[in-house]
Design a protein around this motif. Structure first.
Motif, PDB file in Angstrom:
ATOM      1  N   GLY A 140       0.830  -1.205   0.000  1.00  9.81           N
ATOM      2  CA  GLY A 140       0.000   0.000   0.000  1.00  9.81           C
ATOM      3  C   GLY A 140       0.860   1.249   0.000  1.00  9.81           C
ATOM      4  O   GLY A 140       2.076   1.197  -0.266  1.00  9.81           O
ATOM      5  N   PRO A 141       0.285   2.408   0.316  1.00  6.48           N
ATOM      6  CA  PRO A 141       1.055   3.663   0.328  1.00  6.48           C
ATOM      7  C   PRO A 141       2.232   3.593   1.297  1.00  6.48           C
ATOM      8  O   PRO A 141       2.129   3.040   2.390  1.00  6.48           O
ATOM      9  CB  PRO A 141       0.021   4.702   0.781  1.00  6.48           C
ATOM     10  N   LEU A 142       3.347   4.158   0.867  1.00  6.02           N
ATOM     11  CA  LEU A 142       4.553   4.166   1.698  1.00  6.02           C
ATOM     12  C   LEU A 142       4.446   5.259   2.759  1.00  6.02           C
ATOM     13  O   LEU A 142       4.207   6.428   2.439  1.00  6.02           O
ATOM     14  CB  LEU A 142       5.789   4.402   0.833  1.00  6.02           C
ATOM     15  N   LEU A 143       4.632   4.872   4.015  1.00  9.26           N
ATOM     16  CA  LEU A 143       4.556   5.797   5.144  1.00  9.26           C
ATOM     17  C   LEU A 143       5.930   5.922   5.782  1.00  9.26           C
ATOM     18  O   LEU A 143       6.527   4.921   6.187  1.00  9.26           O
ATOM     19  CB  LEU A 143       3.532   5.297   6.167  1.00  9.26           C
ATOM     20  N   LEU A 144       6.431   7.139   5.868  1.00  6.42           N
ATOM     21  CA  LEU A 144       7.756   7.383   6.437  1.00  6.42           C
ATOM     22  C   LEU A 144       7.632   7.921   7.858  1.00  6.42           C
ATOM     23  O   LEU A 144       6.800   8.807   8.121  1.00  6.42           O
ATOM     24  CB  LEU A 144       8.536   8.394   5.591  1.00  6.42           C
ATOM     25  N   PRO A 145       8.443   7.410   8.783  1.00  7.01           N
ATOM     26  CA  PRO A 145       8.450   7.950  10.145  1.00  7.01           C
ATOM     27  C   PRO A 145       9.217   9.280  10.161  1.00  7.01           C
ATOM     28  O   PRO A 145       9.880   9.629   9.175  1.00  7.01           O
ATOM     29  CB  PRO A 145       9.191   6.869  10.933  1.00  7.01           C
ATOM     30  N   PRO A 146       9.142  10.047  11.233  1.00 12.14           N
ATOM     31  CA  PRO A 146       9.952  11.268  11.325  1.00 12.14           C
ATOM     32  C   PRO A 146      11.423  10.933  11.093  1.00 12.14           C
ATOM     33  O   PRO A 146      11.934   9.953  11.645  1.00 12.14           O
ATOM     34  CB  PRO A 146       9.695  11.753  12.755  1.00 12.14           C
ATOM     35  N   TYR A 147      12.113  11.714  10.284  1.00  7.43           N
ATOM     36  CA  TYR A 147      13.470  11.343   9.892  1.00  7.43           C
ATOM     37  C   TYR A 147      14.409  12.541   9.853  1.00  7.43           C
ATOM     38  O   TYR A 147      13.987  13.691   9.728  1.00  7.43           O
ATOM     39  CB  TYR A 147      13.455  10.663   8.531  1.00  7.43           C
ATOM     40  N   GLU A 148      15.694  12.213   9.973  1.00  8.94           N
ATOM     41  CA  GLU A 148      16.744  13.213   9.805  1.00  8.94           C
ATOM     42  C   GLU A 148      17.080  13.380   8.335  1.00  8.94           C
ATOM     43  O   GLU A 148      17.317  14.486   7.862  1.00  8.94           O
ATOM     44  CB  GLU A 148      18.000  12.792  10.582  1.00  8.94           C
ATOM     45  N   PRO A 151      16.248   7.745  11.240  1.00 10.97           N
ATOM     46  CA  PRO A 151      15.210   8.210  12.163  1.00 10.97           C
ATOM     47  C   PRO A 151      15.583   9.511  12.849  1.00 10.97           C
ATOM     48  O   PRO A 151      16.768   9.821  13.058  1.00 10.97           O
ATOM     49  CB  PRO A 151      15.086   7.054  13.170  1.00 10.97           C
ATOM     50  N   ASP A 152      14.572  10.252  13.188  1.00 12.35           N
ATOM     51  CA  ASP A 152      14.752  11.555  13.827  1.00 12.35           C
ATOM     52  C   ASP A 152      15.556  11.419  15.115  1.00 12.35           C
ATOM     53  O   ASP A 152      15.269  10.561  15.954  1.00 12.35           O
ATOM     54  CB  ASP A 152      13.372  12.148  14.130  1.00 12.35           C
ATOM     55  N   GLY A 153      16.595  12.221  15.215  1.00 12.00           N
ATOM     56  CA  GLY A 153      17.411  12.248  16.421  1.00 12.00           C
ATOM     57  C   GLY A 153      18.514  11.224  16.471  1.00 12.00           C
ATOM     58  O   GLY A 153      19.191  11.093  17.488  1.00 12.00           O
ATOM     59  N   GLN A 154      18.735  10.456  15.377  1.00 10.51           N
ATOM     60  CA  GLN A 154      19.765   9.430  15.360  1.00 10.51           C
ATOM     61  C   GLN A 154      20.802   9.710  14.278  1.00 10.51           C
ATOM     62  O   GLN A 154      20.619  10.568  13.408  1.00 10.51           O
ATOM     63  CB  GLN A 154      19.131   8.054  15.148  1.00 10.51           C
ATOM     64  N   GLY A 155      21.892   8.972  14.318  1.00  9.38           N
ATOM     65  CA  GLY A 155      22.984   9.163  13.380  1.00  9.38           C
ATOM     66  C   GLY A 155      22.864   8.287  12.156  1.00  9.38           C
ATOM     67  O   GLY A 155      21.982   7.420  12.076  1.00  9.38           O
ATOM     68  N   PRO A 156      23.762   8.480  11.173  1.00  8.80           N
ATOM     69  CA  PRO A 156      23.716   7.712   9.919  1.00  8.80           C
ATOM     70  C   PRO A 156      23.772   6.206  10.119  1.00  8.80           C
ATOM     71  O   PRO A 156      23.247   5.449   9.299  1.00  8.80           O
ATOM     72  CB  PRO A 156      24.953   8.213   9.161  1.00  8.80           C
ATOM     73  N   GLU A 157      24.400   5.751  11.186  1.00  7.15           N
ATOM     74  CA  GLU A 157      24.517   4.309  11.411  1.00  7.15           C
ATOM     75  C   GLU A 157      23.174   3.663  11.743  1.00  7.15           C
ATOM     76  O   GLU A 157      23.029   2.440  11.687  1.00  7.15           O
ATOM     77  CB  GLU A 157      25.505   4.041  12.557  1.00  7.15           C
ATOM     78  N   ALA A 158      22.167   4.472  12.049  1.00 10.97           N
ATOM     79  CA  ALA A 158      20.847   3.947  12.410  1.00 10.97           C
ATOM     80  C   ALA A 158      19.899   3.911  11.217  1.00 10.97           C
ATOM     81  O   ALA A 158      18.687   3.737  11.390  1.00 10.97           O
ATOM     82  CB  ALA A 158      20.244   4.786  13.529  1.00 10.97           C
ATOM     83  N   GLN A 159      20.437   4.037  10.025  1.00 11.13           N
ATOM     84  CA  GLN A 159      19.589   4.056   8.828  1.00 11.13           C
ATOM     85  C   GLN A 159      18.775   2.767   8.709  1.00 11.13           C
ATOM     86  O   GLN A 159      19.296   1.668   8.894  1.00 11.13           O
ATOM     87  CB  GLN A 159      20.429   4.255   7.575  1.00 11.13           C
ATOM     88  N   VAL A 160      17.485   2.918   8.387  1.00 13.24           N
ATOM     89  CA  VAL A 160      16.596   1.758   8.254  1.00 13.24           C
ATOM     90  C   VAL A 160      15.840   1.856   6.929  1.00 13.24           C
ATOM     91  O   VAL A 160      15.638   2.936   6.387  1.00 13.24           O
ATOM     92  CB  VAL A 160      15.593   1.672   9.419  1.00 13.24           C
ATOM     93  N   VAL A 161      15.447   0.675   6.429  1.00  8.58           N
ATOM     94  CA  VAL A 161      14.669   0.618   5.186  1.00  8.58           C
ATOM     95  C   VAL A 161      13.183   0.708   5.531  1.00  8.58           C
ATOM     96  O   VAL A 161      12.690  -0.060   6.361  1.00  8.58           O
ATOM     97  CB  VAL A 161      14.955  -0.692   4.420  1.00  8.58           C
TER      98      VAL A 161
END
Length: 247
Positions: free
Chosen positions: A126-134, A148-158
């Motif tokens: 269905g429609p793609l929903l993105l969480p708050p992000y940096e 994700p919002d408030g985290q560093g590049p190492e916390a990147q998620v798909v």
């Protein structure tokens, strides 16, 4: 009255439609992913007694120019240009599945990934929903990833993968909202082989010069039909005068 006037008026009406199509193409010469509209007509002799000297111009169908536009690199994270004959699946206003080549995407306040026209971009479920992000990025296979919002590049998620499809060589039509649909309205299956070029856009395939020339030619043809109608009117008036003299 001579049938010429009816044929000329019918042809003028077809030319008005052709002029509207050309004007719409010209107006979208800078619209990302826009595919030029096409209008086809043919010459049809008026059947009946007498000489074959009257020809109609019926419209035989409408279509679109599916050729690819030029690739423009933008550097914007949410811009993608679909490769080859692919397209991005979106959810139309009526809830059905439609397709677009316009890859200038954005994220709505609700977090839904959508097109510039406000149509939700579809993923696997269905429609793609993105969480708050940096930050957000889109891979060549259409995978959408966020930090994700408030985290560093190492916390990147798909977050998910944009549904990409391969459009058939023919059988696609354009809806009133500018999106593409299959002739029977059935959704197309996702094609893992279709990729995108990140941070780039496909420009419109409309030639502004070509569309302008077409508008000029159509305008001249319309003027010719008007002159034919005026000629038919003068002929009719002359015939009426002759009949009144004979009477």
């Amino acid at each position: 009255m001579d049938r010429l006037v009816f044929i000329a008026s019918a042809t003028a009406a077809r030319l008005e439609t052709a002029q509207a199509v050309a004007a719409n193409n010209l107006a979208n010469a800078s619209t990302a992913g826009f595919k030029a509209d096409l209008l086809a007509s043919r010459a049809a002799l008026l059947q009946g007694a007498g000489w074959d000297s009257r020809v109609y111009a019926p419209v035989t169908g409408a279509g679109l120019d599916a050729s690819a536009g030029a690739l423009q690199h933008t550097g914007r994270e949410l811009d993608v240009a679909v490769d080859g004959e692919g397209a991005i699946a979106v959810q139309a206003a009526d809830g059905s599945e439609a397709y677009t080549r316009a890859g200038n995407l954005r994220v709505a306040a609700s977090g839904v990934l959508e097109t510039a026209a406000g149509l939700p971009v579809l993923g696997d479920g269905g429609p793609l929903l993105l969480p708050p992000y940096e930050s957000v990025s889109i891979g060549r296979d259409g995978t959408v990833s966020v930090v994700p919002d408030g985290q560093g590049p190492e916390a990147q998620v798909v977050v998910g993968r944009i549904k990409l499809v391969t459009m058939p060589a023919d059988g696609m039509r354009k809806g009133g909202d500018g999106t593409l649909r299959t002739a029977d309205g059935a959704p197309l299956p996702a094609d893992a082989a279709v990729g995108v070029t990140p941070q780039a856009l496909e420009t419109s395939n409309v030639s502004a010069v070509g569309a302008m020339v077409q508008m000029i030619e159509t305008s001249r043809q319309y003027e010719l039909q008007v002159r034919l109608m005026q000629s038919a009117e003068k002929t009719d008036q002359a015939s009426s005068r002759l009949l009144s003299l004979n009477g």
